[in-house]
Design an enzyme around this catalytic site. Sequence first.
Site, PDB file in Angstrom:
ATOM      1  CE1 TYR A 180      85.412  33.325  38.066  1.00  0.00           C
ATOM      2  CE2 TYR A 180      83.200  33.729  37.248  1.00  0.00           C
ATOM      3  CZ  TYR A 180      84.058  33.044  38.085  1.00  0.00           C
ATOM      4  OH  TYR A 180      83.564  32.099  38.937  1.00  0.00           O
ATOM      5  CB  THR A 182      80.458  33.421  33.801  1.00  0.00           C
ATOM      6  OG1 THR A 182      80.847  34.532  34.618  1.00  0.00           O
ATOM      7  CG2 THR A 182      80.523  32.143  34.603  1.00  0.00           C
ATOM      8  CE  LYS A 183      81.717  38.393  35.110  1.00  0.00           C
ATOM      9  NZ  LYS A 183      82.536  39.134  36.036  1.00  0.00           N
ATOM     10  CG  ASN A 184      79.662  39.642  27.295  1.00  0.00           C
ATOM     11  OD1 ASN A 184      78.956  38.894  27.979  1.00  0.00           O
ATOM     12  ND2 ASN A 184      79.229  40.812  26.836  1.00  0.00           N
TER      13      ASN A 184
END
Length: 378
Positions: A180, A182-184
């Site tokens: 997604y 915003t993920k790392n």
Amino acid sequence: MSVPFTVPAFADGAAAAVLEVLGSGWVTTGPQNAAFEKEFAAYLGAEHVLAVSSCTAALELCMRALDLPPGTRVFTPSLTFCGAVAAIVHAGHEPVLVDVDEDTLVVTPETIARAVRLHGSPGAVMVNHMAGYPVDPAAIAEAAGLPLNRVVEDVAHGPGGTVRGEQAGARSFAACFSFYATKNLAMGEGGAIATYDGDFADRLRALRLHGMSKDAWRRYLPGGSWRYDVKEIGLKANLSDFQAALGRAALKELPVWQERRAKLVARYDAELGELVRLPARPDPERHANHLYVIRVPGRDAVMAELAEAGVATSVHFIPVHHLTAYRDLPGARELPVTDRLGEELLSLPLYPSLSDEDQGQVVSALTSALRRRSAQCV
Ligand SMILES: *Cc1c(COP(=O)(O)O)cnc(C)c1O
């Protein structure tokens, strides 16, 4: 003058990678997916990786492919994203909400043992590597009295953490990742499952695309046939090649981004230690540093003050049992730690492009908000 809570990190090569897919004439699940799966498996050191449309879909696919009787009770922390608990429900099972450890914010052998005393043994456990704090699935399985292939891991806040010295998910039966925005590791939307079990991987490969024995790309390969069979009804949870191409570009930069995250975390630790309760650090394991979560009494008022000072923050998570649709799940009334945490957790900005200056603004805004509050209290 304002600091956003999060800014997605896309690799320098991201735009070129997407244009290449556009020009190739093959945009759905195809060669980019196959290459991403291989490269992500190499990054993790995992046996098999399957790319899917989201972490939520990954969790549901794994819960379905465990072949548990309908209505099986599945332990899950309430301190997680609601989609993870929904995945248990959509797979036909019954989530039983369990508490987490007050310091690490994750389930531990102790919290699982307490839940077994309260509710009896579960048929499976879903664990969340909350904020990036690694969870050892073998220790959880043992505490629950289950084999390792009854633990489904939500590693949406990985990759980057380690378990027993290896990447989280490297030795897992079912480790689910999120890509997604915003993920790392971000593709905009996307997910993956890592597993050591070849048969489980084969089943998931069919289940992620309607249960079809061959996906379109493999049917069109030289020597491929138009014929396919469906032995088991699956989901529509495949990933496009646009997203896989973004993931491949991101994977190259992930180590640099993780280094930047670690540096930002070290500075928060150094500058906030006297003001707030800092997040716990695993030792000797590595934290994935997805979120920087502190505990602040009077959290809502502090958040509002930070917003006024131009600093955006967030909350991970509203405990699932504080959401209307989940409030009557089994276990919901026996979560004293999660109830306390739900009022106090605050996530600070943490992303590779957060500048030193912007981080300084976060620290000084938080410092003045907390000093003002403690002055009001005396
Ligand atoms: C983001 C997140 C998910 C869902 O990931 P998607 O890829 O958006 O489905 C699941 N669990 C946790 C803990 C998350 O933070």
